[in-house]
Write an enzyme that holds these catalytic residues in place. Structure first.
Site, mmCIF file in Angstrom:
data_model
loop_
_atom_site.group_PDB
_atom_site.id
_atom_site.type_symbol
_atom_site.label_atom_id
_atom_site.label_comp_id
_atom_site.label_asym_id
_atom_site.label_seq_id
_atom_site.Cartn_x
_atom_site.Cartn_y
_atom_site.Cartn_z
ATOM 1 N N ASN A 97 28.079 92.150 2.062
ATOM 2 C CA ASN A 97 27.200 93.270 1.706
ATOM 3 C C ASN A 97 28.085 94.500 1.575
ATOM 4 O O ASN A 97 28.801 94.843 2.513
ATOM 5 C CB ASN A 97 26.159 93.468 2.822
ATOM 6 C CG ASN A 97 25.367 94.745 2.642
ATOM 7 O OD1 ASN A 97 25.198 95.232 1.523
ATOM 8 N ND2 ASN A 97 24.879 95.294 3.744
ATOM 9 N N CYS A 110 21.474 94.080 0.224
ATOM 10 C CA CYS A 110 21.873 92.727 0.567
ATOM 11 C C CYS A 110 21.665 92.474 2.059
ATOM 12 O O CYS A 110 21.927 93.328 2.891
ATOM 13 C CB CYS A 110 23.326 92.423 0.235
ATOM 14 S SG CYS A 110 23.761 92.678 -1.465
ATOM 15 N N LYS A 159 6.011 107.435 -4.445
ATOM 16 C CA LYS A 159 5.334 106.183 -4.054
ATOM 17 C C LYS A 159 4.797 105.462 -5.285
ATOM 18 O O LYS A 159 4.972 104.266 -5.432
ATOM 19 C CB LYS A 159 4.161 106.448 -3.104
ATOM 20 C CG LYS A 159 4.473 106.850 -1.700
ATOM 21 C CD LYS A 159 5.042 105.769 -0.815
ATOM 22 C CE LYS A 159 6.539 105.687 -0.968
ATOM 23 N NZ LYS A 159 7.341 106.496 -0.104
ATOM 24 N N LYS A 161 15.414 97.980 0.464
ATOM 25 C CA LYS A 161 14.934 98.822 1.548
ATOM 26 C C LYS A 161 15.978 99.820 2.022
ATOM 27 O O LYS A 161 15.686 100.981 2.212
ATOM 28 C CB LYS A 161 14.455 97.940 2.704
ATOM 29 C CG LYS A 161 13.859 98.702 3.875
ATOM 30 C CD LYS A 161 12.570 99.377 3.488
ATOM 31 C CE LYS A 161 12.016 100.247 4.586
ATOM 32 N NZ LYS A 161 10.992 101.176 4.074
HETATM 33 O O1 M6R Z 1 16.505 104.657 5.216
HETATM 34 P P1 M6R Z 1 16.451 106.010 4.600
HETATM 35 O O2 M6R Z 1 15.315 106.836 5.088
HETATM 36 O O3 M6R Z 1 17.746 106.767 4.735
HETATM 37 O O4 M6R Z 1 16.205 105.737 3.068
HETATM 38 C C1 M6R Z 1 16.168 106.770 2.128
HETATM 39 C C2 M6R Z 1 15.588 106.303 0.815
HETATM 40 O O5 M6R Z 1 16.345 105.261 0.284
HETATM 41 C C3 M6R Z 1 14.135 105.815 0.981
HETATM 42 O O6 M6R Z 1 13.322 106.806 1.545
HETATM 43 C C4 M6R Z 1 13.556 105.392 -0.377
HETATM 44 O O7 M6R Z 1 13.416 106.507 -1.197
HETATM 45 C C5 M6R Z 1 12.223 104.677 -0.166
HETATM 46 N N1 M6R Z 1 12.158 103.499 -0.982
HETATM 47 C C6 M6R Z 1 11.062 105.529 -0.474
HETATM 48 O O8 M6R Z 1 9.846 104.860 -0.355
#
Ligand code: M6R
Length: 626
Positions: free
Chosen positions: A108, A2, A503, A621
């Site tokens: 959030n 969010c 990916k 994200k």
């Molecule tokens: O912000 P962060 O690196 O802590 O996030 C970890 C994961 O949520 C993140 O790497 C997620 O797996 C991505 N979508 C991978 O592409």
């Protein structure tokens, strides 16, 4: 998860909020909404739409242009949602307004005790429209507001004292269009200020603010900010004591927030990698006047004694950052001979991990806001470990919570699928391992110099990999039919296999698994048939010939092989349907090159399938809820 925004000032709030929501959309895109107010307004105007911010924008534009607008609406809050409680729908979209219509709120996070609070409110006559935990919070604030003489900050404080969970909120009240209240606990919130207190901006991160101001306050956990036009911000803690305010200058390149001519952020971020890791290394790998390399990491200087004493390092992370951690383990163990464990932060925080006094816990996170990673380092700190952050988000919660650390400095990563953050993290882990090994004496001067030199050559070698983007694009059409993929690699390329599979899964919705190549015989080989694409990471290293044997095993079962090989390799070409070459480098640096074809393959397969690469379904994200 969010994105939230807020604005009060002398301009129309709607365009500022909508633009901010577009910039935060990577955090969630199930629904979006804004609430607006102006002086003389007798109600809070709320607009909501299911799906993307663009749907909301259309609705707001149509409504505001058709209304003969007597009052300007200069105060507002907005939200783009990643659903936790309640399906994605207009009713469940934020902002939520209290039953009295006096208060609107965006949130959030997660209110864990919402059921109990809801029952209590219902017994006091409150009725609910949505299925969200957030509506409980706005009604709870309203409950105290109506009983304490309509003092908003006090009501927010009283409500938050009853809440268990995580929140970043912005609240507005119908009776005062010059006023917003913001608060946070375990979810990020940034407030931007104009020089003369005539305008204030609120955001889940600084991206929607930087166009207007560089002066920001990062709210701390359990703090409530009272924001009034024309006045200095006041911040209090949940125990009602007043908090110190630190105004910081935020340094963010606005051009990084646009696609810069690329069709997607993900592709732009893939192509930015050579430049990004140059930034990661800048001022850290230095060539001295005598022509020898030296690594300067201030994080290491400040905590040298503690870091050199460590006999056990635990890396905590999630997703792609966890894959970078697996490479970090090999780097540190190879170069420094220190035992390293790599843990999923979400598991680590809930088991009873053995953490000794001299242990070092390295947290890796692009966003610096991942709830599980944050909780893992809080646990490690409580148990006396030194916490070392490897983070991209400057000023983020994990960066602030760490005792020391290194920023990866790759700039904002907007595409939900992480790309440049991975190579930035691996670059930092390489420099850290080299510097530690050099200080401990577990690496020869010659090996240190050669590895530093090779690392500085990686950006130009990355460029050569990127030149093969068209090749990967062409061959990707052969794979869009696939329902399953296998990714196989060994040693330093095993985490790259995991990353390649992640990916593909997240943006193309094709099931994919990464395995150490030799494990194939212990199960996955049963899946191999003429329809099964298998990606082999078959660059030159001491196990290269064993990988070739694995490839032959697949070939004799008619599997379709796509391989990443070292430039000039002829043997693998003979048994692969398609190959992509990466320049020769040291074995420990190969992931920085071999991951790029993985990123490009996933990207092109997803584009060919017509999918939304930057905003894949169900994902967000930064995962600020557990
Ligand atoms: O912000 P962060 O690196 O802590 O996030 C970890 C994961 O949520 C993140 O790497 C997620 O797996 C991505 N979508 C991978 O592409």
């Amino acid at each position: 998860m969010c994105g939230i925004v807020g604005y009060i000032g002398n301009k129309e709030a709607a365009p500022i909020l909508i633009k901010g929501l577009h910039q935060l959309e990577y955090r969630g895109y199930d629904s979006a909404g804004i609430a607006l107010l102006g002086s003389g307004c007798n109600e809070i105007k709320v607009f909501k739409a299911k799906g993307k911010v663009a749907n909301l924008e259309e609705k707001v534009d149509a409504a505001l242009s058709s209304e003969s607008q007597q009052t300007s609406l200069t105060t507002g809050i907005g939200h783009t949602r990643w659903a936790t409680h309640g399906e994605p729908s207009e009713t469940n979209a934020h902002p939520h307004v209290s039953m009295s219509g006096d208060i609107a709120l965006v949130h959030n996070g997660i209110i864990e005790n919402y059921k109990l609070l809801k029952e209590q409110l219902e017994s006091n006559g409150y009725e609910f429209k949505s299925h969200t935990d957030t509506e409980v919070l706005v009604q709870l604030i309203d409950y105290y507001y109506q009983r304490n003489g309509k003092q908003l900050v006090k009501a927010v404080n009283q409500a938050l004292n009853k809440v268990i969970g995580a929140y970043a909120i912005v609240v507005m009240e119908k009776s005062n269009s010059n006023h917003l209240v913001a608060a946070r606990k375990a979810s990020p919130l940034v407030i931007g200020l104009s020089n003369d207190n005539t305008e204030f901006f609120v955001g889940s991160d600084a991206t929607p603010l930087v166009e207007y101001t560089r002066k920001v306050i990062y709210l701390e956990d359990e703090q409530i900010a009272d924001i009034y036009i024309g006045k200095d911000i006041e911040i209090t803690n949940l125990d009602e004591t007043s908090a110190d305010i630190t105004i910081k200058d935020v340094d963010l390149d606005i051009s990084a927030l646009s696609k810069g001519g690329y069709p997607h952020f993900m592709l732009k971020e893939i192509f930015e990698q050579p430049h990004c890791i140059e930034n990661t290394m800048r001022g850290r790998i230095i060539m001295r006047e005598d022509g020898l390399y030296e690594i300067k990491l201030s994080a290491l200087t400040n905590f040298k004694a503690k870091l050199l004493r460590a006999r056990h390092i635990i890396i905590v992370a999630c997703g792609t950052s966890w894959h970078a951690g697996l490479i970090g383990k090999q780097l540190i163990e190879d170069m420094c001979r220190i035992r390293v464990e790599v843990e999923y932060a979400s598991e680590f925080r809930y088991r009873n991990p053995v953490i000794e006094k001299d242990d070092v816990v390295i947290a890796i996170s692009q966003s610096g806001e991942t709830a599980d990673t944050l909780a893992a380092i809080q646990l490690a700190k409580q148990q006396g470990a030194l916490v070392f952050g490897i983070v991209n988000g400057v000023g983020s919660s994990i960066a602030r919570e760490s005792d020391t650390g290194i920023y990866i400095h790759v700039g904002p990563e907007i595409g939900v699928a992480s790309t440049k953050a991975f190579t930035g993290q691996v670059t930092v882990l390489t420099m850290l391992s080299l510097a530690l090994a050099n200080a401990i004496g577990t690496i020869s001067e010659e090996e240190f110099q050669t590895t530093c030199h090779e690392l500085t050559q990686i950006p130009q070698k990355m460029e050569k990999v990127l030149e093969q983007n068209d090749t990967v694009e062409n061959l990707s059409s052969m794979f869009t039919y696939a329902r399953n993929f296998l990714y196989l690699g060994r040693g330093y390329n095993y985490p790259v296999a995991l990353e390649g599979a992640l990916k593909l899964k997240e943006i193309s919705y094709i099931h994919a698994e990464g395995y150490p190549a030799a494990e194939m015989k212990h199960g996955p080989i049963a899946l191999v048939d003429e329809e099964m694409p298998i990606v082999f990471l078959a660059t030159h290293h001491q196990l290269y010939h064993k990988i070739i044997s694995n490839m032959q095993e697949v070939q004799s079962r008619n599997g379709r092989i796509f391989a990443v090989v070292t430039e000039g390799d002829e043997d693998v070409k003979k048994i692969s349907e398609q190959v992509v070459e990466v320049p020769n480098t040291l074995n420990c640096l190969v992931p920085l090159l071999s991951v790029i074809p993985m990123q490009m393959l996933a990207y092109h397969v997803a584009v060919k399938k017509g999918l939304n690469v930057d905003m894949p379904r169900n994902l967000a994200k930064s995962v600020t809820v557990e």
